[in-house]
Write an enzyme that holds these catalytic residues in place. Structure first.
Site, PDB file in Angstrom:
ATOM      1  N   ARG A  77       0.807  -1.219   0.000  1.00 11.15           N
ATOM      2  CA  ARG A  77       0.000   0.000   0.000  1.00 11.15           C
ATOM      3  C   ARG A  77       0.843   1.274   0.000  1.00 11.15           C
ATOM      4  O   ARG A  77       0.396   2.311  -0.466  1.00 11.15           O
ATOM      5  CB  ARG A  77      -0.958  -0.012   1.193  1.00 11.15           C
ATOM      6  CG  ARG A  77      -2.145  -0.920   1.001  1.00 11.15           C
ATOM      7  CD  ARG A  77      -3.072  -0.911   2.191  1.00 11.15           C
ATOM      8  NE  ARG A  77      -2.504  -1.653   3.320  1.00 11.15           N
ATOM      9  CZ  ARG A  77      -3.119  -1.820   4.477  1.00 11.15           C
ATOM     10  NH1 ARG A  77      -4.304  -1.276   4.683  1.00 11.15           N
ATOM     11  NH2 ARG A  77      -2.553  -2.511   5.441  1.00 11.15           N
ATOM     12  N   ASN A 296       0.074   2.936   7.039  1.00 13.45           N
ATOM     13  CA  ASN A 296      -0.144   1.869   6.063  1.00 13.45           C
ATOM     14  C   ASN A 296       0.076   2.352   4.641  1.00 13.45           C
ATOM     15  O   ASN A 296       0.310   1.552   3.735  1.00 13.45           O
ATOM     16  CB  ASN A 296      -1.562   1.305   6.194  1.00 13.45           C
ATOM     17  CG  ASN A 296      -1.729   0.479   7.455  1.00 13.45           C
ATOM     18  OD1 ASN A 296      -0.836  -0.273   7.825  1.00 13.45           O
ATOM     19  ND2 ASN A 296      -2.859   0.622   8.122  1.00 13.45           N
TER      20      ASN A 296
END
Length: 527
Positions: A77, A296
């Site tokens: 990600r 993330n």
């Protein structure tokens, strides 16, 4: 942190520490996690704690703590070739912040589980930690099991560790040492085989949910992708910071299966396994939910940077007496130090390793990295890198100090001046449009507009020396290696190839010749 009652299928508290026990974690004795100077590291090896500490990793003390930091993920990600844990927050890689918090919390041994980009992480952390390699990235549960297996394997060769382990993520850089200490204390006092930290926020999307049993204890942790619609409405979420009894956690992890939406072995599933085995588990609420932020993706990284940046600005304003005109447009790394009554104007980037004195005015528009600045310095719209600046210096606008630039006190470095690997004395004036590289300039020197130290012959670099009280006229080229002695003058427009002696005037230009009526004869008149 607030604490919740532990959830258990039996009432046995095999790990509880009673008051008066010489191993009490808060007692202040030699085994206390808060005692002495447990964070001092000797010989540059983070695995060696100062002598006399009963929590030394080689002591075999059951009350010592080992931290396992998980940093093996593939970073999909973040869309980066750099391991996620190495992306920086306030000038420091996230995993470095996690390691430092663990050390300050008093852990005796740190193991980092690596996989994707392992060499990059090892290059950064070096010998300050140990490494366990996760050959296949099969999830967070498998990563923790990899770390625990490493501990047990090294124990056979003298790598002692205690009965408790902290499990931390390398991309959660804001968890404080105080929160870790509180978690460890809770885990020990209640004799829990597994304790997880949680927070309660209205927006818990993306986090695992805390599902409680009828008695209010922990029943299970459900990841976002596996949550039912009812479970997704739960606002209590799992932070991702854990303390385990090592043997119990290893056994429970060994029983985990991969039967979830992600096709991975979830670390969070270990709690359901502990409960099923009759082990004691507990919940611990974090005092400051901002510590729960993880990166993330790039958006998460930017948000954590914003939090850290604002915290740093508040610290400087409230504790150091620094004026920051607009904190929202000011970027100051975590380790930057700034003295009292200094003003930071908008658009400044003050990067790692920078120290700024008192009564300075920095900015607007300054970018300063790893530079030491004295008192009373003014810097505008300029770039300073790996430099040192004395007191009462004026720099800019649009100046650049490159690595190795050392500027003496009461000196002026004006607009479009570049200094590189040069020692500039006190009370020197270099007001505009000059390049001074690989040079030593004495005090009280005037360097005119357009002066260049020609230091490079295409293969090697050479130094220029300019003595004190000298005057270098505008548009002068100093062809290094060359020396201009004290109290010497160089006429404007000169190209100096030979040394200039003291008290002399050097003129190195051809005589002017005026050719009368040349323009008309050539037909070049423009009227």
């Amino acid at each position: 942190m607030k604490t919740d009652n532990a959830s258990t299928k039996n009432n046995e508290n095999t790990g509880a520490i009673t008051s008066g026990n010489t191993n009490n974690i808060t007692s202040g004795n030699a085994n206390s996690i808060t005692s002495g100077n447990t964070n001092d590291i000797t010989s540059g090896n983070a695995n060696s704690i100062t002598s006399g500490n009963a929590n030394s990793i080689t002591s075999g003390n059951a009350n010592s703590i080992t931290a396992i930091i998980l940093a093996a993920g593939k970073n999909k990600r973040m869309k980066s070739k750099i391991p996620k844990a190495l992306h920086k927050i306030g000038g420091k890689p996230m995993i470095g912040m996690v390691r430092d918090a663990a050390v300050k919390a008093g852990v005796g041994r740190i193991v980092v589980v690596v996989g994707f980009g392992a060499e990059h992480i090892k290059n950064y952390l070096g010998d300050s930690v140990e490494y366990a390699h996760q050959r296949e990235q099969l999830g967070t549960g498998h990563a923790l099991l990899t770390g625990l297996d490493y501990l047990y394997e090294t124990a056979n060769s003298g790598g002692a560790f205690g009965d408790r382990v902290l499990a931390l993520y390398g991309d959660m850089p804001l968890v404080s040492a105080e929160s870790l200490k509180s978690l460890i204390e809770r885990n020990r006092e209640n004799g829990e085989h597994g304790t997880t930290v949680y927070a309660d926020l209205a927006d818990s999307y993306g986090f695992g949910r805390i599902v409680r049993d009828a008695g209010g204890g922990l029943l299970k942790i459900v990841e976002q992708k596996d949550a039912t619609p009812e479970e997704a409405l739960i606002t209590e979420y799992n932070v991702g910071v854990y303390c385990f009894e090592a043997e119990a956690a290893r056994a429970a992890l060994g029983r985990l299966r991969i039967d979830n939406a992600q096709g991975e072995m979830y670390l969070t599933d270990v709690f359901a396994e502990l409960i099923a085995a009759g082990r004691r588990v507990g919940l611990h609420e974090i005092a400051d939910p901002s510590e729960c932020l993880g990166a993330n993706d790039r958006a998460g990284l930017a948000e954590i940077n914003r939090v850290v940046r604002m915290k740093k600005c508040m610290e400087l304003m409230l504790e150091s007496g620094v004026t920051i005109v607009d904190p929202a447009s000011t970027y100051i790394d975590q380790d930057v130090a700034i003295g009292m009554d200094t003003t930071i104007f908008p658009g400044c980037f003050l990067e790692s390793g920078t120290v700024i004195g008192e009564n300075c005015e920095i900015g607007p528009g300054a970018k300063i990295r790893n530079t030491r600045i004295g008192d009373g310095v003014h810097v505008q719209y300029s770039v300073l890198t790996d430099a040192t600046v004395g007191d009462n210096v004026s720099i800019g606008p649009y100046a650049q100090l490159r690595p190795g630039a050392a500027i003496g006190s009461r000196t002026k470095i004006g607009d479009f001046v570049e200094i590189k690997n040069a020692n500039i004395g006190e009370k020197v004036s270099i007001s505009h449009l000059a390049y001074i590289g690989d040079a030593d300039v004495g005090s009280n020197v005037n360097i005119g507009c357009g002066v260049i130290t020609c230091n490079y012959d295409g293969k090697l670099k050479y130094r220029t020396t300019i003595g004190k009280n000298s005057f270098i006229g505008s548009n002068t080229n100093l062809i290094a290696p060359v020396t201009v002695a004290d109290n010497a003058y160089v006429a404007s427009g000169s190209t100096i190839t030979d040394d200039v002696p003291e008290d002399a005037l050097a003129i190195a230009r051809s005589r002017q010749v005026n050719k009368e009526h040349w323009v008309s004869r050539k037909g070049f008149r423009r009227d």
